[in-house]
Design a protein around this motif. Structure first.
Motif, PDB file in Angstrom:
ATOM      1  N   GLY A 170       0.706  -1.188   0.149  1.00  0.00           N
ATOM      2  CA  GLY A 170       0.161   0.108  -0.151  1.00  0.00           C
ATOM      3  C   GLY A 170       0.752   1.153   0.082  1.00  0.00           C
ATOM      4  N   LEU A 171       2.251   1.214  -0.660  1.00  0.00           N
ATOM      5  CA  LEU A 171       2.832   2.380  -0.539  1.00  0.00           C
ATOM      6  C   LEU A 171       3.377   2.756  -1.738  1.00  0.00           C
ATOM      7  CD1 LEU A 171       5.276   1.385   2.672  1.00  0.00           C
ATOM      8  CD2 LEU A 171       3.311   3.036   2.665  1.00  0.00           C
ATOM      9  N   ALA A 172       2.544   2.655  -2.558  1.00  0.00           N
ATOM     10  CA  ALA A 172       3.067   2.854  -4.111  1.00  0.00           C
ATOM     11  C   ALA A 172       3.022   4.447  -4.363  1.00  0.00           C
ATOM     12  CB  ALA A 172       1.928   2.389  -5.039  1.00  0.00           C
ATOM     13  N   ALA A 173       2.323   5.207  -3.528  1.00  0.00           N
ATOM     14  CA  ALA A 173       2.469   6.622  -3.806  1.00  0.00           C
ATOM     15  C   ALA A 173       4.010   7.123  -3.516  1.00  0.00           C
ATOM     16  CB  ALA A 173       1.504   7.397  -2.760  1.00  0.00           C
ATOM     17  N   TRP A 174       4.784   6.425  -2.734  1.00  0.00           N
ATOM     18  CA  TRP A 174       6.025   6.939  -2.392  1.00  0.00           C
ATOM     19  C   TRP A 174       7.137   6.708  -3.394  1.00  0.00           C
ATOM     20  CZ3 TRP A 174       7.469   4.927   3.440  1.00  0.00           C
ATOM     21  CH2 TRP A 174       6.694   5.583   4.287  1.00  0.00           C
TER      22      TRP A 174
END
Length: 72
Positions: free
Chosen positions: A34-38
């Motif tokens: 769930g950290l694809a925005a990083w």
């Protein structure tokens, strides 16, 4: 800090940063947690970390060389 510990830290950190920079490891792993925005900001962090750990490795090798030269 001992030369060997400093050298190990530099090498391990460099390898981990290089794997994250030059392979799609982060592109594959971060979306699963769930950290694809990083991913957009990963290069701003990983390249300086890579250079930092390469500098630590170079410093440790320099210290090791000086200690061997002084022992002779």
């Amino acid at each position: 800090m001992k030369d060997r510990t400093l050298l190990t830290t530099g090498i391990v950190g460099s390898v981990i940063a290089a794997i994250c920079c030059f392979t799609p490891a982060l592109v594959i792993l971060l979306p699963f947690v769930g950290l694809a925005a990083w991913l957009a900001f990963a290069d701003y962090v990983l390249f300086p970390l890579l250079f930092l750990f390469l500098g630590i490795t170079a410093y440790a090798l320099l210290l090791r060389h000086r200690h061997k030269k002084a022992a002779c």
